[in-house]
Design a protein around this motif. Structure first.
Motif, PDB file in Angstrom:
ATOM      1  N   GLU A 180       3.623  10.287  -7.335  1.00 49.85           N
ATOM      2  CA  GLU A 180       4.402  10.523  -8.545  1.00 49.85           C
ATOM      3  C   GLU A 180       3.486  10.886  -9.712  1.00 49.85           C
ATOM      4  OE1 GLU A 180       6.987   7.246  -9.344  1.00 49.85           O
ATOM      5  OE2 GLU A 180       8.097   7.462  -7.462  1.00 49.85           O
ATOM      6  N   PHE A 181       2.313  10.239  -9.780  1.00 47.81           N
ATOM      7  CA  PHE A 181       1.367  10.571 -10.837  1.00 47.81           C
ATOM      8  C   PHE A 181       0.830  11.989 -10.658  1.00 47.81           C
ATOM      9  CE2 PHE A 181      -3.071  10.646 -12.433  1.00 47.81           C
ATOM     10  CZ  PHE A 181      -2.788  10.542 -13.787  1.00 47.81           C
ATOM     11  N   LYS A 182       0.522  12.340  -9.426  1.00 42.07           N
ATOM     12  CA  LYS A 182       0.011  13.684  -9.149  1.00 42.07           C
ATOM     13  C   LYS A 182       1.024  14.753  -9.540  1.00 42.07           C
ATOM     14  CE  LYS A 182      -2.159  14.420  -5.261  1.00 42.07           C
ATOM     15  NZ  LYS A 182      -2.457  14.370  -3.802  1.00 42.07           N
ATOM     16  N   GLU A 183       2.293  14.431  -9.397  1.00 38.94           N
ATOM     17  CA  GLU A 183       3.335  15.380  -9.765  1.00 38.94           C
ATOM     18  C   GLU A 183       3.396  15.588 -11.271  1.00 38.94           C
ATOM     19  OE1 GLU A 183       6.876  13.833  -8.066  1.00 38.94           O
ATOM     20  OE2 GLU A 183       6.291  14.301  -5.988  1.00 38.94           O
ATOM     21  N   GLU A 184       3.026  14.554 -12.021  1.00 41.12           N
ATOM     22  CA  GLU A 184       3.017  14.668 -13.475  1.00 41.12           C
ATOM     23  C   GLU A 184       1.694  15.213 -14.008  1.00 41.12           C
ATOM     24  OE1 GLU A 184       5.505  14.367 -15.446  1.00 41.12           O
ATOM     25  OE2 GLU A 184       6.827  13.788 -13.795  1.00 41.12           O
ATOM     26  N   PHE A 185       0.636  15.010 -13.225  1.00 43.57           N
ATOM     27  CA  PHE A 185      -0.680  15.472 -13.664  1.00 43.57           C
ATOM     28  C   PHE A 185      -1.381  16.180 -12.517  1.00 43.57           C
ATOM     29  CE2 PHE A 185      -5.314  14.674 -14.214  1.00 43.57           C
ATOM     30  CZ  PHE A 185      -5.495  15.464 -15.342  1.00 43.57           C
ATOM     31  N   ASN A 186      -1.302  17.507 -12.519  1.00 42.51           N
ATOM     32  CA  ASN A 186      -1.931  18.306 -11.475  1.00 42.51           C
ATOM     33  C   ASN A 186      -3.408  18.466 -11.806  1.00 42.51           C
ATOM     34  OD1 ASN A 186      -2.864  20.401  -9.787  1.00 42.51           O
ATOM     35  ND2 ASN A 186      -0.794  21.218  -9.581  1.00 42.51           N
ATOM     36  N   ALA A 187      -4.266  17.867 -10.995  1.00 44.10           N
ATOM     37  CA  ALA A 187      -5.700  17.878 -11.273  1.00 44.10           C
ATOM     38  C   ALA A 187      -6.316  19.268 -11.155  1.00 44.10           C
ATOM     39  CB  ALA A 187      -6.418  16.919 -10.321  1.00 44.10           C
ATOM     40  N   VAL A 188      -5.637  20.191 -10.476  1.00 46.42           N
ATOM     41  CA  VAL A 188      -6.173  21.540 -10.281  1.00 46.42           C
ATOM     42  C   VAL A 188      -5.688  22.491 -11.369  1.00 46.42           C
ATOM     43  CG1 VAL A 188      -6.299  23.515  -8.717  1.00 46.42           C
ATOM     44  CG2 VAL A 188      -6.317  21.180  -7.795  1.00 46.42           C
ATOM     45  N   SER A 189      -4.414  22.385 -11.696  1.00 43.00           N
ATOM     46  CA  SER A 189      -3.813  23.292 -12.676  1.00 43.00           C
ATOM     47  C   SER A 189      -4.316  22.994 -14.085  1.00 43.00           C
ATOM     48  CB  SER A 189      -2.293  23.163 -12.641  1.00 43.00           C
ATOM     49  OG  SER A 189      -1.706  23.890 -13.695  1.00 43.00           O
ATOM     50  N   LYS A 232       2.310  14.306 -21.481  1.00 46.40           N
ATOM     51  CA  LYS A 232       1.433  13.137 -21.575  1.00 46.40           C
ATOM     52  C   LYS A 232       2.205  11.828 -21.533  1.00 46.40           C
ATOM     53  CE  LYS A 232      -2.585  11.366 -24.034  1.00 46.40           C
ATOM     54  NZ  LYS A 232      -3.524  11.564 -25.163  1.00 46.40           N
ATOM     55  N   GLU A 233       3.378  11.806 -22.136  1.00 44.90           N
ATOM     56  CA  GLU A 233       4.181  10.588 -22.164  1.00 44.90           C
ATOM     57  C   GLU A 233       4.571  10.175 -20.742  1.00 44.90           C
ATOM     58  OE1 GLU A 233       5.855   7.349 -24.061  1.00 44.90           O
ATOM     59  OE2 GLU A 233       4.693   8.962 -24.978  1.00 44.90           O
ATOM     60  N   LYS A 234       5.057  11.149 -19.962  1.00 47.41           N
ATOM     61  CA  LYS A 234       5.465  10.856 -18.588  1.00 47.41           C
ATOM     62  C   LYS A 234       4.259  10.532 -17.717  1.00 47.41           C
ATOM     63  CE  LYS A 234       8.713  13.072 -16.516  1.00 47.41           C
ATOM     64  NZ  LYS A 234       9.507  14.172 -15.894  1.00 47.41           N
ATOM     65  N   ALA A 235       3.160  11.277 -17.908  1.00 51.22           N
ATOM     66  CA  ALA A 235       1.953  11.033 -17.112  1.00 51.22           C
ATOM     67  C   ALA A 235       1.396   9.643 -17.388  1.00 51.22           C
ATOM     68  CB  ALA A 235       0.898  12.097 -17.404  1.00 51.22           C
ATOM     69  N   THR A 236       1.450   9.229 -18.656  1.00 51.36           N
ATOM     70  CA  THR A 236       0.973   7.889 -19.024  1.00 51.36           C
ATOM     71  C   THR A 236       1.806   6.813 -18.339  1.00 51.36           C
ATOM     72  OG1 THR A 236       0.174   8.661 -21.184  1.00 51.36           O
ATOM     73  CG2 THR A 236       0.582   6.298 -20.947  1.00 51.36           C
ATOM     74  N   ALA A 237       3.115   7.024 -18.328  1.00 54.51           N
ATOM     75  CA  ALA A 237       4.011   6.059 -17.680  1.00 54.51           C
ATOM     76  C   ALA A 237       3.728   5.967 -16.187  1.00 54.51           C
ATOM     77  CB  ALA A 237       5.470   6.463 -17.916  1.00 54.51           C
ATOM     78  N   GLU A 238       3.516   7.123 -15.545  1.00 49.28           N
ATOM     79  CA  GLU A 238       3.243   7.132 -14.102  1.00 49.28           C
ATOM     80  C   GLU A 238       1.879   6.511 -13.799  1.00 49.28           C
ATOM     81  OE1 GLU A 238       5.349   7.657 -11.927  1.00 49.28           O
ATOM     82  OE2 GLU A 238       6.930   8.751 -12.983  1.00 49.28           O
ATOM     83  N   PHE A 239       0.910   6.741 -14.684  1.00 50.77           N
ATOM     84  CA  PHE A 239      -0.417   6.155 -14.477  1.00 50.77           C
ATOM     85  C   PHE A 239      -0.344   4.640 -14.600  1.00 50.77           C
ATOM     86  CE2 PHE A 239      -4.819   5.078 -15.819  1.00 50.77           C
ATOM     87  CZ  PHE A 239      -5.479   5.577 -14.705  1.00 50.77           C
ATOM     88  N   GLY A 240       0.477   4.163 -15.546  1.00 50.24           N
ATOM     89  CA  GLY A 240       0.680   2.716 -15.678  1.00 50.24           C
ATOM     90  C   GLY A 240       1.286   2.130 -14.418  1.00 50.24           C
ATOM     91  N   TRP A 271       0.824  -1.204   0.000  1.00 47.21           N
ATOM     92  CA  TRP A 271       0.000   0.000   0.000  1.00 47.21           C
ATOM     93  C   TRP A 271       0.862   1.259   0.000  1.00 47.21           C
ATOM     94  CZ3 TRP A 271      -4.413   1.171  -1.678  1.00 47.21           C
ATOM     95  CH2 TRP A 271      -4.988   2.410  -1.385  1.00 47.21           C
ATOM     96  N   GLU A 272       1.988   1.207   0.667  1.00 42.76           N
ATOM     97  CA  GLU A 272       2.916   2.343   0.643  1.00 42.76           C
ATOM     98  C   GLU A 272       3.403   2.587  -0.781  1.00 42.76           C
ATOM     99  OE1 GLU A 272       5.932   1.299   3.422  1.00 42.76           O
ATOM    100  OE2 GLU A 272       4.668   1.661   5.191  1.00 42.76           O
ATOM    101  N   LYS A 273       3.586   1.505  -1.537  1.00 37.84           N
ATOM    102  CA  LYS A 273       3.994   1.634  -2.935  1.00 37.84           C
ATOM    103  C   LYS A 273       2.884   2.277  -3.750  1.00 37.84           C
ATOM    104  CE  LYS A 273       6.790   1.007  -6.397  1.00 37.84           C
ATOM    105  NZ  LYS A 273       8.016   1.841  -6.521  1.00 37.84           N
ATOM    106  N   VAL A 274       1.623   1.912  -3.465  1.00 41.71           N
ATOM    107  CA  VAL A 274       0.485   2.529  -4.147  1.00 41.71           C
ATOM    108  C   VAL A 274       0.488   4.035  -3.898  1.00 41.71           C
ATOM    109  CG1 VAL A 274      -2.040   2.710  -4.233  1.00 41.71           C
ATOM    110  CG2 VAL A 274      -0.957   0.452  -4.074  1.00 41.71           C
ATOM    111  N   GLU A 275       0.676   4.432  -2.638  1.00 44.28           N
ATOM    112  CA  GLU A 275       0.677   5.855  -2.287  1.00 44.28           C
ATOM    113  C   GLU A 275       1.850   6.579  -2.947  1.00 44.28           C
ATOM    114  OE1 GLU A 275       0.594   5.441   1.996  1.00 44.28           O
ATOM    115  OE2 GLU A 275      -1.516   6.069   2.012  1.00 44.28           O
ATOM    116  N   GLU A 276       2.991   5.902  -3.025  1.00 44.83           N
ATOM    117  CA  GLU A 276       4.164   6.487  -3.674  1.00 44.83           C
ATOM    118  C   GLU A 276       3.889   6.740  -5.158  1.00 44.83           C
ATOM    119  OE1 GLU A 276       8.451   4.842  -5.241  1.00 44.83           O
ATOM    120  OE2 GLU A 276       7.805   4.186  -3.242  1.00 44.83           O
ATOM    121  N   GLU A 277       3.281   5.742  -5.810  1.00 45.10           N
ATOM    122  CA  GLU A 277       2.976   5.892  -7.231  1.00 45.10           C
ATOM    123  C   GLU A 277       1.897   6.947  -7.459  1.00 45.10           C
ATOM    124  OE1 GLU A 277       4.759   4.743  -9.434  1.00 45.10           O
ATOM    125  OE2 GLU A 277       5.774   3.002  -8.570  1.00 45.10           O
TER     126      GLU A 277
END
Length: 268
Positions: free
Chosen positions: A179-188, A194-202, A170-176
């Motif tokens: 990292e995804f939030k850093e690539e894709f800011n839901a507010v901004s 997109k390439e990096k965000a896709t990789a982090e989402f995967g 679960w700590e790994k889930v939170e870490e990932e």
């Protein structure tokens, strides 16, 4: 009635199926025309139909779909026999030999303490049999990505490569997630890479699948249940809107939410 006492009837039924298959292959224009390749997509379809019946817990449909898949197995074996490559007997004999070989704790002198040890032995023996360079070499390339992720993780676990405690997973889930939030800011509203965000989402999805497996939840089944739940609620929304003389494409989201909540209350 014991399973052993039913064996004569089971063997008779199987013999009848083999006889019918012989007759169809000889006399039916459609059956004569089929090849290993032409049956392939039909077999895939039948497998998904069995999956649907299992998800619906419809035992009568499960029985029917198992029959369809058994027909395909017998059909492939018949074609194999015509090619002089294999027949139904050699298919079954090969399966029996494999089952005995991969269960040394039953048919040999290997000792196991639990289910996990059985799985590890299975993967080690399988690796030796196939001569794969990698433990992951036996994972079919064409598997859907979610199922493939499960199989990859299971095979890695089979040789001891896995987390020890679920809180670590679960700590790994939170870490990932971070990292995804850093690539894709839901507010901004700024453009994202997109390439990096896709990789982090995967990576995030892979870690969630890993956690689900770790707590004995089948993520494929869990997602499909959610799919079916969404379909039922959305179809209720469509019907309720139609009954009210409304069109979805002309409704505001707030109006749709009213019907959506109704569906939830009704257990849709």
């Amino acid at each position: 009635m014991s399973e052993l006492s039913q064996r004569p009837g089971q063997l008779q039924a199987f013999d009848k199926l083999l006889t019918i298959m012989d007759e169809l292959r000889e006399q039916c224009p459609w059956d004569r025309k089929q090849t290993l390749e032409s049956l392939r997509h039909l077999t895939i379809e039948e497998t998904f139909e069995l999956s649907d019946a299992i998800l619906d817990n419809n035992l009568e449909e499960i029985k029917k779909e198992l029959g369809d898949i058994l027909l395909h197995i017998v059909f492939y074996a018949k074609i194999g026999s015509e090619k002089g490559a294999f027949d139904i007997a050699s298919v079954i004999d090969s399966l029996c030999e494999k089952l005995i070989r991969r269960h040394p704790h039953i048919y040999g002198d290997v000792k196991v303490d639990d289910e996990e040890a059985v799985k590890q032995n299975w993967e080690k023996i399988k690796l030796q049999e196939k001569g794969n360079v990698s433990v992951l070499g036996g994972v079919p390339k064409s598997l859907p990505a979610l199922i493939k992720a499960m199989r990859i993780q299971e095979k890695a676990r089979g040789v001891g490569f896995d987390w020890e405690e679920k809180h670590q997973v679960w700590e790994k889930v939170e870490e990932e997630m971070q990292e995804f939030k850093e690539e894709f800011n839901a507010v901004s509203e700024d453009a994202i890479d997109k390439e990096k965000a896709t990789a982090e989402f995967g990576d995030l999805l892979f870690s969630l699948i890993n956690y689900a497996r770790f707590i004995d939840i089948n993520p494929e089944e869990a997602l499909e249940r959610t799919n079916l739940k969404f379909i039922k609620r959305f179809q209720y929304l469509e019907q309720a809107a139609k009954t009210a003389g409304k069109s979805l494409d002309q409704m505001r989201l707030e109006e749709m939410d009213v019907y959506w909540e109704e569906a939830k209350k009704l257990g849709k």
